[in-house]
Design a protein around this motif. Structure first.
Motif: not given
Lengths: 371, 368, 565
Positions: B69, B73, B92, B95-99, B113, B145-146, B149
């Motif tokens: 984390e 990456i 969601k 946009g999951y990554s807290p970054r 997003i 998603r990748a 992040a």
């Protein structure tokens, strides 16, 4: 005689029409493939033939005998090979292959003879007393094939038999399976979504989409004479261009949209001002040097700019941007006969007999979608 | 902007002395057969696997002991629907990554997003759940998603991203992938066992076999000057002949096969008397019904199978000396019948020459 | 011979045979299992005058009985609620420890976690009474001369935690094991720290299992009688009150209270089926700093440490303390051996008889449930009857949710002299047969659930393959389905057998003069012959433990049958 005839077979699951009136004749001894993207109804059709699903309407014949939909699979005398093998995990190889003989009450000597024959045919002699969990995926599918053949049935149904195998085993299997089926002179119906597999293995292919068969033909027929945009797109690789018929004389002339160039087609089934889609196989796109001399010799040359070249070893994939912004991809044998690089101006040549025309469809995106 | 360096990475019984550098904005593919150590290498870069020894550097900074984390990456996973979170919608997931939220207002991250969804052509399905999407769509969500992040490093790792898709879709998505990576200026490390995919998408390819990196180079280098027989056979279907060099002339070397036949190859790097293997790619062999053909390097045989597959004609020819040769050419149909007797021939400069391998030919070209 | 079997198989494969089979199974299911459980409603309505006389309008006591009942019910609900909270606090981290980490002794811990399940509830209550309440248990460690906790609410909770936490741990363990680790790795690679991963990915995915487990634990605690009988002191719970009322022949009030328990159980059951899926957890926000702090290793160590400490101290040692007690009190004039074997009342003889009773009852219940469970599992999984299937699926769990004393009482009413068969003087009176019927009913879900899960797990492909190979559907059932279900059948049988062996509450209501081994333990505890009770407990624990070990062995072997594809 075990021709298999399907006549207007229909099947719905709830509100979903899985099979919408499929008619098909599979000849005795033929290797036929049902080819299409996931959800096209190919597996349902196969399962209806096997008796694992009941069709809502239509008729099935094996030879002259009409098969009632209520005849259960165990009374249809077919052999079936499954995508996930379905090898009985609690039986060893021998017992798996001999299963059909045992449940049918075949006498001991014949079981012995038949089972060892088929185990030998699929090269599993060394593994007769192994249990499934000791074997690899390709070996399991070999059992699957031997088990289906040991029924002695003249009809073999294969439901994505190579789908669960690694790419590297598939080529090997394709060749072997076809040889086996031909050697035993049985009729095979094979379901797959892989066009290369279908072309490699089949005598004829039936291309399916959304529950219907679009075209049936030999691999060559489908390649040369696809009867729908979807087939042209699904079998092999094609460029699609949009345009309007300008004039018809020796060839049909099509002016490409957005102020694009004119291309020629041998197809004469259209009228002036018809909106059409032209389709050209990527390997039929020829690249010529951008020199005056070429243009003088041949008026059927289109100007373009190379904007990408991908190297694939045996060939190059060259993307050429036309003046109207359309991108045409050419598959060029490596090493190419002329020099070019990204940014080069080139001519491309499209032979009129290689330019296929289709009426402009209501929904082009739908016709070109692959899923 | 990230340059990755792997230094002497070892994992007991699976990776041996892996050294690899990936330049910023490069598309590098790690390619090899199942079990070669491709995915392990990728996981070491991601931090999901710790090496027994060796170091991982991002832009010169030692990341070996950092948790995944903390590495900034983005990764696309192969298994089980690309590891999309089944209980979250498309937006969601993306946009999951807290970054995503770091240093941005909620509105800004929302816009980001949406922009990303547009890039992957999913702007119409933000509220869909993964199970409602087709295979190709799921793959695109995973990619989006990748990318979200990895905004700090622009490094994305792809583990067999296309292998679960239908053959036709795979091809279409290769293009989308390449375009996105170039457009956004990402550094990309892609793991695959599909050599055609590797050749097509990569700037450079690292061929890995039995836990070791065998060769790193551009697609052309790998195809035209494979370092050994394994790379040669793995990257493209090839045919092999064994023999001894008996003469070296201006045009090249003469090799005597065991059946008394002489073959000319352009390569002059081996001394007379050395035992060698000649490799000829399937697409570099020509075939003719005319058995009296006047050219170099002619061999005779019988067609065993002849198939037409999507614009290629593929033949298997059993040579009189017993070898089975595979031939592949652009064609519009299968031209030969099974059982036909034919001549096959190839040009001396479309051949590759290798020293006879210690472990024997069969083992050296066993690419599975 | 082969031909004959083929003929039989063929006729059994016919549609007619299938319809007859389905009909018979459903008939038995409803007549033996469902209707008797629900008979209590009819009874209460029929006897409403009697009920209201005793509860609300008694000329002497007025509505004090109603107040008593309300108090007991509230007490039960409170005990169950606290129990479930403790269950989650211990059971959830324990499941995570067992699945997510690899460490030495993991297998041993795994076995220890299952161990308290081997202790039948009556033996369990006894053991806990000894540990917390006697001078030789925990008090001895602290050097006190009497127990630390006396029988009452706290001791009931301590007891209930022991037999209900497995519902949480086992449920979550199974879900975590089947969950794809890649999801968590993906979240990590996307920048989520460990605690965030747990909150946003793991927790939502185990949510359903956790809620279902919690509700089952709640109902089980709500209905438990056997262990509670030993540790309740004066704090009567609702199931205890049913037993008491019934023993005073106050059938009306007993039925009324049982009915309320049944209603609560049914509501909870419906909740499991409908609501669990809809309860959402906030997922989107990330509290970066707090969660980074909480992701520190030290919190994980604390959590693991506390979990294992509390597991050992609250569950494992108290549950097994009776063994220690037994060995401390084995010899001597008041020792177990002397008490059991060498006294004039010949306890060994009655122990032997009750042991035989227990074993034979468990065996019969198991055999019948194999047949009935198999039939019902096939109906639920394979028949496509739409809504009716969904209803059947829910009904199967009914006996699981209903407090065993309420269940026993309802069945007693149904078959007995005051039920629908009253005109012929009732079909069955309390005794051996009625115990068997009750045991069939409450163990039925254990067998059927295992079979349903297993049947759903079997890719129907095997059966399809078999049929394309020429096997009739009954032949397929015989030669493919049954072998595939073999392990599930064994596992189900062992579950049924151990549950039957240890059951007390329902047995109490319907046993008449027959004694099973758990009842014997309760009897001896009540007559304060603790060493003998410990001796009987020991026999029961060893029996159950051996069976559980076999069960574990089977479930680990199961993996071998799964082929990798």
């Amino acid at each position: 005689m075990v021709d298999i005839i399907l006549d207007n077979i229909k099947k719905s699951f709830g509100s979903v029409q899985a099979v919408r009136g499929v008619s098909l004749k599979v000849y005795d001894g033929e290797y036929l493939t049902l080819l299409g993207p996931s959800g096209c109804g190919k597996t349902t059709t196969l399962r209806i033939i096997a008796g694992l699903e009941k069709a809502d309407s239509g008729e099935i014949y094996f030879g002259d005998k009409k098969i009632d939909f209520n005849v259960p699979p165990e009374e249809r005398n077919i052999g079936m090979v499954f995508q996930h093998f379905e090898i009985f995990p609690f039986l060893d190889v021998w017992d798996n292959v001999s299963y059909s003989c045992k449940v049918r009450g075949v006498n001991k000597d014949e079981i012995e003879e038949r089972v060892s024959k088929y185990i030998h045919l699929v090269n599993l002699d060394k593994y007769v007393d192994k249990f499934p969990f000791e074997l690899t995926a390709p070996q399991l599918q070999r059992i699957g094939i031997a088990r289906a053949l040991a029924t002695g049935a003249k009809i073999l149904l294969l439901d994505e038999p190579l789908g669960a195998l690694d790419q590297r085993y598939r080529d090997e299997f394709r060749v072997e399976m076809r040889k086996l089926v031909k050697k035993l002179n049985i009729t095979a119906i094979h379901v797959t979504h892989d066009q290369d597999e279908a072309m490699m293995i089949s005598d004829r292919i039936a291309v399916m989409r959304k529950g219907s068969i679009l075209q049936v033909g030999t691999p060559g027929d489908l390649y040369i004479k696809p009867n729908a945009i979807f087939v042209a797109n699904f079998i092999g690789e094609s460029n699609f261009v949009e345009g309007e018929v300008k004039s018809i004389d020796k060839y049909t002339q099509i002016k490409l949209h957005g102020g694009g160039p004119i291309i020629f087609s041998k197809n004469k089934h259209f009228y002036k001002r018809d909106r059409v889609i032209g389709s050209i196989r990527k390997e039929f796109v020829k690249i010529k040097e951008f020199i005056e001399e070429n243009k003088l010799k041949d008026n059927n040359l289109i100007e373009g700019n190379i904007n990408n070249i991908a190297f694939l070893g045996s060939h190059l994939r060259v993307n050429i941007e036309l003046e109207n912004g359309d991108i045409i991809e050419a598959k060029v044998t490596y090493p190419p006969s002329i020099q070019f690089e990204v940014g080069s101006k080139v001519y491309i040549k499209l032979h009129p007999e290689n330019v296929l025309l289709f009426p402009y469809p209501e929904d082009l995106d739908y016709e070109l979608a692959l899923e | 902007m990230t340059e990755i360096r792997l230094e002497n990475i070892n994992i007991k019984d699976s990776l041996y002395n892996i050294n690899l550098q990936i330049n910023s904005k490069e598309y590098l593919t790690i390619c090899g057969p199942t079990g070669a150590g491709k995915t392990s290498t990728l996981k070491i870069i991601a931090g999901l696997l710790k090496p027994d020894s060796g170091r991982v550097y991002f832009d010169g900074e030692d990341m070996t002991d950092k948790e995944p984390e903390e590495r900034g990456i983005g990764m696309v996973f192969e298994h089980s629907n690309y590891a999309l979170f089944p209980h979250l919608t498309v937006e969601k997931n993306v946009g999951y990554s807290p970054r995503v939220l770091e240093g941005k207002t909620l509105k800004e991250s929302r816009q980001l997003i949406n922009y990303m969804l547009e890039l992957v052509l999913l702007q119409n399905r933000p509220k869909a759940y993964p199970h409602e999407l087709s295979g190709g769509m799921k793959q695109r969500v995973a990619l989006a998603r990748a990318m979200m992040a990895s905004s700090s490093t622009n490094l994305i790792l792809l583990d067999e991203p296309l292998s679960a898709l239908d053959a036709k879709i795979r091809l279409a998505l290769r293009y989308e992938l390449m375009n996105l990576v170039k457009k956004l200026g990402l550094t990309c490390i892609h793991v695959t066992q599909n050599t055609e995919e590797a050749l097509m998408v990569s700037d450079r390819i690292a061929i890995i076999h039995k836990g070791q990196i065998i060769q790193v180079g551009t697609p052309r280098e790998i195809y035209e000057t494979p370092k050994n027989l394994f790379v040669c056979r793995f990257i493209s279907t090839s045919n092999f002949l064994e023999g001894n060099i008996i003469d070296i002339v201006e045009k090249g070397s003469y090799i005597l096969l065991s059946n008394g036949k002489k073959i000319l190859v352009s390569n002059k790097n081996f001394p007379i008397g050395s035992k060698v293997v000649i490799a000829i790619r399937a697409e570099n062999i020509k075939i003719s019904r005319n058995k009296k053909i006047e050219t170099q390097n002619v061999l005779f045989g019988t067609v065993e199978t002849s198939k037409f597959v999507s614009g290629n004609s593929i033949e298997e020819v059993r040579l009189t000396s017993g070898e089975l040769f595979t031939l592949k050419r652009h064609a519009t149909k299968a031209w030969f019948k099974e059982g036909e007797e034919v001549a096959i021939y190839f040009s001396p400069d479309r051949t590759l020459l290798f020293p006879y391998p210690k472990e024997g030919l069969e083992k050296a070209i066993d690419v599975f | 011979m082969v031909d004959l079997i083929r003929k039989i198989d063929k006729s059994l494969s016919s549609k007619k045979a299938r319809i007859i089979g389905d009909f018979t199974s459903l008939l038995i299911f409803f007549v033996i299992i469902i209707i008797p459980i629900l008979y209590i409603f009819t009874y209460v309505i029929q006897e409403w005058n009697d009920v209201s006389f005793w509860i609300f309008n008694n000329p002497v006591s007025g509505s004090t009985r109603f107040v008593d009942m309300g108090t007991a019910l509230l007490r039960s609900l409170m005990i169950s609620a606290i129990t479930v909270i403790i269950d989650i606090l211990i059971g959830l981290p324990m499941a995570i420890i067992l699945v997510k980490y690899d460490f030495k002794g993991k297998r041993i811990l795994d076995t220890l976690v299952d161990l308290p399940m081997a202790v039948p509830t009556a033996a369990l209550g006894f053991s806990i009474l000894l540990f917390w309440g006697s001078s030789s248990g925990i008090a001895w460690i602290f050097g006190l001369d009497r127990g630390l906790i006396s029988p009452g609410v706290i001791m009931i909770i301590l007891t209930h935690v022991v037999f209900t936490y497995p519902y949480i741990t086992r449920n979550i363990k199974v879900i975590l094991m089947n969950q794809d680790e890649t999801l968590e790795k993906a979240a990590q690679s996307l920048g989520a720290r460990k605690f965030t991963v747990f909150r946003t990915i793991t927790a939502p995915l185990i949510k359903e299992g956790l809620i279902a487990g919690a509700i089952l634990a709640f109902t089980r605690s709500l209905g438990e009688t056997g262990a509670t009988l030993i540790v309740y002191g004066v704090a009567e719970t609702a199931p205890i009150q049913i037993v008491t009322l019934k023993s005073q022949a106050l059938f009306g009030p007993a039925a009324f209270l049982a009915m309320i328990l049944v209603i609560i159980a049914i509501i909870l059951l419906i909740l499991i089926k409908t609501i669990t899926r809809k309860i959402g957890l906030p997922v989107y926000r990330v509290f970066v700093r707090t969660e980074k702090f909480l992701s520190k290793k030290v919190f994980r160590w604390l959590r693991d440490g506390f979990t294992i400490f509390f597991f050992g101290f609250l569950i494992l040692i108290p549950a097994l303390y009776s063994i220690d007690y037994l060995f401390l009190n084995l010899s001597g004039p008041n020792g177990a051996i002397n008490q059991v074997f060498f006294q004039s009342d010949n306890k060994w003889a009655s122990l032997w008889i009750s042991l035989m009773n227990s074993l034979s009852i468990a065996a019969v219940a198991t055999l019948i449930n194999i047949v009935l469970g198999l039939a019902m599992a096939i109906i639920v999984v394979r028949r496509k009857w739409g809504k009716f299937n969904a209803i059947l699926d829910t009904l199967i769990d009914l006996p699981l949710a209903i407090p065993s004393s309420a269940l026993g009482f309802s069945i007693f009413l149904f078959w007995g002299t005051i039920g629908p068969f009253r005109s012929i003087g009732g079909l069955l009176t309390p005794g051996y047969l009625l115990i068997i019927i009750v045991h069939i009913v409450f163990t039925f879900p254990y067998m059927t659930r295992v079979l349903i899960a297993s049947l759903e797990g079997i890719v129907s492909g095997y059966e399809e393959a078999s049929r394309t190979l020429g096997a009739y559907s009954f032949t397929t059932f015989r030669k493919v389905t049954i072998p595939l279900l073999r392990n599930a059948l064994l596992a189900g049988s062992i579950m049924v057998f151990t549950r039957s062996l240890g059951e007390t509450g329902a047995t109490f209501v319907v046993m008449g003069l027959v004694r099973t081994i758990p009842v014997t333990i309760v009897d001896w505890v009540e007559s304060i012959d603790l060493p003998s009770a410990a001796f009987a407990s020991f026999i029961l624990i060893v029996l159950s433990f051996v069976l559980i070990l076999i069960l574990r062995h089977i479930t680990t072997r199961e993996k071998i049958l799964k082929i990798k594809t």
